[in-house]
Design a protein around this motif. Sequence first.
Motif, PDB file in Angstrom:
ATOM      1  N   ALA A  14      12.545  -6.378  -6.959  1.00  0.00           N
ATOM      2  CA  ALA A  14      13.406  -5.575  -6.084  1.00  0.00           C
ATOM      3  C   ALA A  14      13.449  -4.117  -6.524  1.00  0.00           C
ATOM      4  N   TYR A  15      13.150  -3.849  -7.779  1.00  0.00           N
ATOM      5  CA  TYR A  15      13.155  -2.461  -8.246  1.00  0.00           C
ATOM      6  C   TYR A  15      11.742  -1.922  -8.407  1.00  0.00           C
ATOM      7  N   ASP A  16      10.821  -2.512  -7.655  1.00  0.00           N
ATOM      8  CA  ASP A  16       9.407  -2.143  -7.767  1.00  0.00           C
ATOM      9  C   ASP A  16       8.897  -1.689  -6.414  1.00  0.00           C
ATOM     10  N   ALA A  17       9.461  -0.577  -5.941  1.00  0.00           N
ATOM     11  CA  ALA A  17       9.167  -0.125  -4.580  1.00  0.00           C
ATOM     12  C   ALA A  17       7.678   0.092  -4.345  1.00  0.00           C
ATOM     13  N   SER A  18       6.971   0.570  -5.344  1.00  0.00           N
ATOM     14  CA  SER A  18       5.560   0.887  -5.156  1.00  0.00           C
ATOM     15  C   SER A  18       4.665  -0.320  -5.401  1.00  0.00           C
TER      16      SER A  18
ATOM     17  N   ARG B  56      -4.208   5.744   5.996  1.00  0.00           N
ATOM     18  CA  ARG B  56      -4.380   6.550   7.216  1.00  0.00           C
ATOM     19  C   ARG B  56      -3.348   7.674   7.305  1.00  0.00           C
ATOM     20  N   PHE B  57      -2.210   7.503   6.639  1.00  0.00           N
ATOM     21  CA  PHE B  57      -1.173   8.529   6.682  1.00  0.00           C
ATOM     22  C   PHE B  57      -1.317   9.532   5.528  1.00  0.00           C
TER      23      PHE B  57
ATOM     24  N   CYS C 111      -1.596   6.581  -0.318  1.00  0.00           N
ATOM     25  CA  CYS C 111      -0.956   5.690   0.652  1.00  0.00           C
ATOM     26  C   CYS C 111       0.552   5.953   0.620  1.00  0.00           C
ATOM     27  N   PRO C 112       1.044   6.834   1.495  1.00  0.00           N
ATOM     28  CA  PRO C 112       2.439   7.283   1.390  1.00  0.00           C
ATOM     29  C   PRO C 112       3.468   6.153   1.484  1.00  0.00           C
ATOM     30  N   ALA C 113       3.129   5.064   2.154  1.00  0.00           N
ATOM     31  CA  ALA C 113       4.111   3.988   2.303  1.00  0.00           C
ATOM     32  C   ALA C 113       4.510   3.389   0.959  1.00  0.00           C
TER      33      ALA C 113
END
Lengths: 287, 287, 287, 287, 287, 287
Positions: free
Chosen positions: A261-265, F39-40, F259-261
């Motif tokens: 949950a704390y691993d956004a990337s 792509r972004f 990959c900005p997401a």
Amino acid sequence: MLNPNIETFLCCDADYPSAELVLFGAPFDSTTSYRPGTRFGSRAIRSESFGLESYSPYQDKDLEDCSIFDSGDLELSMGSCALALEQIQERTAIILQDGKIPVMLGGEHLVTLGAVRAAAQQYPDLHIIHFDAHADLRQEYLGVELSHACVLRRCWDILGDNRIYQFGIRSGTREEFLWSSAGHTNMQKFNFAQLKQTIAQLQGKPIYFTIDLDVLDPSIFPGTGTPEAGGVGFLDLLQAIHTVCAGSHIVGCDVNELCPAYDASGVSTAVACKVVRELLLELSTKK
Amino acid sequence: MLNPNIETFLCCDADYPSAELVLFGAPFDSTTSYRPGTRFGSRAIRSESFGLESYSPYQDKDLEDCSIFDSGDLELSMGSCALALEQIQERTAIILQDGKIPVMLGGEHLVTLGAVRAAAQQYPDLHIIHFDAHADLRQEYLGVELSHACVLRRCWDILGDNRIYQFGIRSGTREEFLWSSAGHTNMQKFNFAQLKQTIAQLQGKPIYFTIDLDVLDPSIFPGTGTPEAGGVGFLDLLQAIHTVCAGSHIVGCDVNELCPAYDASGVSTAVACKVVRELLLELSTKK
Amino acid sequence: MLNPNIETFLCCDADYPSAELVLFGAPFDSTTSYRPGTRFGSRAIRSESFGLESYSPYQDKDLEDCSIFDSGDLELSMGSCALALEQIQERTAIILQDGKIPVMLGGEHLVTLGAVRAAAQQYPDLHIIHFDAHADLRQEYLGVELSHACVLRRCWDILGDNRIYQFGIRSGTREEFLWSSAGHTNMQKFNFAQLKQTIAQLQGKPIYFTIDLDVLDPSIFPGTGTPEAGGVGFLDLLQAIHTVCAGSHIVGCDVNELCPAYDASGVSTAVACKVVRELLLELSTKK
Amino acid sequence: MLNPNIETFLCCDADYPSAELVLFGAPFDSTTSYRPGTRFGSRAIRSESFGLESYSPYQDKDLEDCSIFDSGDLELSMGSCALALEQIQERTAIILQDGKIPVMLGGEHLVTLGAVRAAAQQYPDLHIIHFDAHADLRQEYLGVELSHACVLRRCWDILGDNRIYQFGIRSGTREEFLWSSAGHTNMQKFNFAQLKQTIAQLQGKPIYFTIDLDVLDPSIFPGTGTPEAGGVGFLDLLQAIHTVCAGSHIVGCDVNELCPAYDASGVSTAVACKVVRELLLELSTKK
Amino acid sequence: MLNPNIETFLCCDADYPSAELVLFGAPFDSTTSYRPGTRFGSRAIRSESFGLESYSPYQDKDLEDCSIFDSGDLELSMGSCALALEQIQERTAIILQDGKIPVMLGGEHLVTLGAVRAAAQQYPDLHIIHFDAHADLRQEYLGVELSHACVLRRCWDILGDNRIYQFGIRSGTREEFLWSSAGHTNMQKFNFAQLKQTIAQLQGKPIYFTIDLDVLDPSIFPGTGTPEAGGVGFLDLLQAIHTVCAGSHIVGCDVNELCPAYDASGVSTAVACKVVRELLLELSTKK
Amino acid sequence: MLNPNIETFLCCDADYPSAELVLFGAPFDSTTSYRPGTRFGSRAIRSESFGLESYSPYQDKDLEDCSIFDSGDLELSMGSCALALEQIQERTAIILQDGKIPVMLGGEHLVTLGAVRAAAQQYPDLHIIHFDAHADLRQEYLGVELSHACVLRRCWDILGDNRIYQFGIRSGTREEFLWSSAGHTNMQKFNFAQLKQTIAQLQGKPIYFTIDLDVLDPSIFPGTGTPEAGGVGFLDLLQAIHTVCAGSHIVGCDVNELCPAYDASGVSTAVACKVVRELLLELSTKK
């Protein structure tokens, strides 16, 4: 005729009888005092492992050549530490009795206690190599003795002095540091400086090897409950794992404290996957 | 001379002796079976409340005119349900004995049990009004009886049949629905249809009012551990709270299951703050 | 002896021969023109389904009583639509030939084309019920004909006029709306108004039922590539699914366009899981 | 009788008269030109500090032994820099006049100007040690002179040449670098190379010490408005703080530019908490 | 020969002289008192508009048939409200003087004041239609009069009584509601109930139309600084925009308060894009 | 008269005829096998570049002194690799034929193939310098030959042995490493150790320089599809870019795989912007 959907870490699809290593997950985090969520760690590691190659350019070895069985996650009783630890101990004992090496994926660090109980029963002379940012040596935490913050202290209850070797520790109460330096555990603060000597000295002893991934610097491993800046680098950890595995008689091990949950990337999960791959390759006797 | 940093929900800064309502937080989530993190709920509600006005255009009342004391969060023993429930019971009992109404902010739903124990001791004829998406009526869950999934069943252990009135329920095992309809609790599935009649019928009885915020539709309240689509709307909930508070003798209440980690936009916390504001204004006898 | 780690949607663990419904995932999103990531949809639905009860209070039915087999995700060729569609068609054909109903979890909407190809081969008189925010009727998109934006047009290439019934459509080019109203498809804009009549009229025809989850309002289903405000509610969708399943001869179906990367709270995945549960319960002949 | 809810950084709960250090927050970010949100920095540091131990294994000191008072956050006028700076100056002046050391938590870097104004009034010979990724030496920015991008230039307006020592600077306009090297400030680009010499040279001078946390590499401190790769490491910063505090006469200091909204993992806030803990322990004369 | 990179909202690529509507962005949020970030609103709307169709099935009109020019974002002086408002006023005045309708994209709501100043100069009999969750009628906020919380009060300073018509208001201080009901503005709380009558009554008057997107319920529009549950639905808003545009003489308008940082799923930005598309189509005289 | 909204990377606003470098974006990711969204990348780099200074303290050069034209993003056919590669090849060929250096911003790594095709046509003796974490040397991937995982192998199809020099590689199948070491490419595993010698040896040869940003350690660059721990540092990369640009005859280059997401904090995009700035300054002959 279609096949059922079997999911394993990478290509750990040996059959149980022929496997030399057995993976299982211990999705438990009831005692986490700060930010919970490590219960999803083992599942994330298994699920994201398909983004990883089975071949390691570090060791020039390939998981496809190994015999590893992934028995999935235990279904643990959230809210009851005693029950959960029994379930972990039981699974570990089966694997040990079948002459295989258990590799447990946490979960919070308390899960180690269940595995150590089983290993200590099988190997009364058990020693522990412990990589962590935190000392985990409290006698109790908020009135609770079965807590992630006390797990190595509980292991010491079983094993006693001169059996636990800690590395990378950089957080704890003053009391924990004093208690350790009173001769109860051997602690290397901040890094792996004395690791080689320790391993040489433990030659031939049965070793349980527990890796709390927060020993890593949070720059490369942010996805954990209690991140502590000032940790070791990823390549340092790989080197240290090699040092331990190449020179010791490992009878069991675990990798814990990934909190997706704390691993956004997603980097923390990818790091955990790679640590597990490298650990499995080190432990495997095949090439 | 500078002042210490006192933090309260909105302007709930009455002194304790003169307060008629007393807020406190119960940051506990050890038994959460799916996604943990409600332990941060009460803190988030207090902290984000400063983005809210103290005046309600719905009731044309202002919190600044009320006498409410915020006693902060309990420090609960993560990992030990028994201990945590005792701590909650003790705090609730003090407030009740001082003739005030406790308003507890969770935390997972299990915390309600601690407060109900105290309330049932003070008011043996206690009844419960329960808003929730989940029945919470299991006898045990994964071998554990003190679980959020069993909390109303544990309340029933204390109070017995015809004391618990449930509204908005839309998730549970078949067994839970059958057990309820066998006459143990009164359950209104999906919405608040029979609420007015119920309240009329309970006229004069001491009521404990427990609001699991996941009774709301997850479109407006996504930040919770186990979101269930098909819930009630925000204005429906305000209306239902009004119905309960205007017609009942409320002796204690709680608002729980906000999980800020799953509230990326902050809307769920803002909703929880507004529900608490409206509830406090309804309960306050001052205008 | 330990068991391998079989993962299924909820309790869809029948063996293949006895199953009447067969789930499989089609993790593909190569043609997504805006925000990709639906490739992770089927995996998320399977993985998060353990947070859901198997019992539905809406239908008073339980998945534990059904015979459903989950054959896992296909391994599709990202970057080659032609190949991926062949793989989907092949899996669907096997299931159809074995007299079972395929239930495909996307992936982007293009995957429907693979399944429809197989179904149209088995059932030449095939009709399609299509729930979606988007018309998906373009002849080509950026020079590509095998695109999610063209999928119903490609189905029309196979089936011809008066075979495709679209509901909930609220986005498209002017050309798509004109082409539809020229008699090629039957389109109900914005909602399900004419659904009952349509189903009555199609009595006895073999139906392929395709649900693009973005037909839902993005308030309750934000986790999709191209969210379109103004959609139908969750209970509207359940009712519409009931209308279709209760009155039609469904020979195949799919649920697609969940994009977990845009589902920070997890609500969209939970909604998708519940839609799949309700759909399976509707389709199952057992109770 | 219950107690009010006092919130402090860790255990900084001394009473004001006996405190030698006084913490306060300056939640302001109106001039932030890129990504705002540092207004939530001080609150996050205070709130998350409970995840940190009070004991430092780096210094073998414990905050529990220190006398520190946390006076909470100022309520600043968002939208009016002039007013906000006055409020900061006033609070700082009180603390200085009472013979204590102010430790301000930002907020954007402009808040430093308010504190420096107060400190320069008390100590006309004031010098500044400035850790930052950015030079902050513009004469104006988009027509505004009271901007975070100009803050050290505004300090220079008060103090003049040879009073400002900058370290770690790796971003700015060509004009800023030229203006500095024309003799107006002493700038060490990229790192802390000349820090020891500088501190030795400033022996006995009253020092205001301002730490913009973005001096850290964004790998370990991503949660800031304008992250600049190529920064210093966490242990480098601890060492540099030690160098400054051990060798200087610090009369005031601040830590700023934490922006929690860009700190998805929480690591940046944890880092800020640890920097503040280490700074407080260095400044405290007690052990 | 390659072309430069011109970016516009959807296909708003008319040349300036022939355009009847002129878009521009006002990326300003210096006075935001709670959660900043609306400065990125106009950029996000422009950038994400490419995920939207130019055709509206609601109006059966297409932006490709309209003459709209997008002049990009102003470069505003963060930290100086006075300067920023002048820059907005100047841009608006040019567009008005050229006989075109300005359509401004915020930014925080204070930007409306700049545009209203220009419009009131051109049209002394100006009236305002105001959609919002917040009254925005404070005389000052934290000592500041040029604040988003005061913007309609500042417009009243220019226009006086009976010129401002507010809809959807559900948050404010008691004083704001009292001041409005004292006859200074016409306020419809919570919804658009009296909108048709109002529009009929204002027949022929020059109207400035300002839409604070937080008038929408946060279930469909979470991405804003101060979300307020209990708002209007998306289709209600479309209908209300139609009512205003079809029946009034609109001389200028704005859409503001999108804060992309709190829009994890992207739905809020998609909603804003669609509102702008529908508004432009309503305002355009071409079909 | 208002101007249209021209958007460029930083101040790359030269007119095309006078430009020596030409930027363009290739927003394509259809073959991404793991986590899509690059792509972004080009759009994010352009859009976020305004948070960066145009002056580099590393090189003491300023982009304002350079002649660079930004021609925006190509509109590529998602779902058709063949078409997309043709469109990239065509754009690259125009720039090369006009005697300028193309600088392409990805997109996934496959886009390099389009540019290399054009460059190899213009410069038959073309060599490639390749920075990457992944070998990208597969013959095919899941049955597809035009895949990001095969891109350097496809370049080898054009150029043959001894033309491709790879650095930083730390992931791939055993087959890829074996194929490379059989003499097909020159590979430096893990770092840039042999870079200087390589550049010296390639003196005078036309070089295409392709930078996959995942060569960086994910601690500083988490925002990419397949993060691989153990990468090079940011300053190592700047130094390596300097080594390549100062000593080679660069005829074209690209920067890809942002990959900005997966870049919640925005640091990865900021890093990409700075890499592009430094690369442009290195390539520019002006100062």
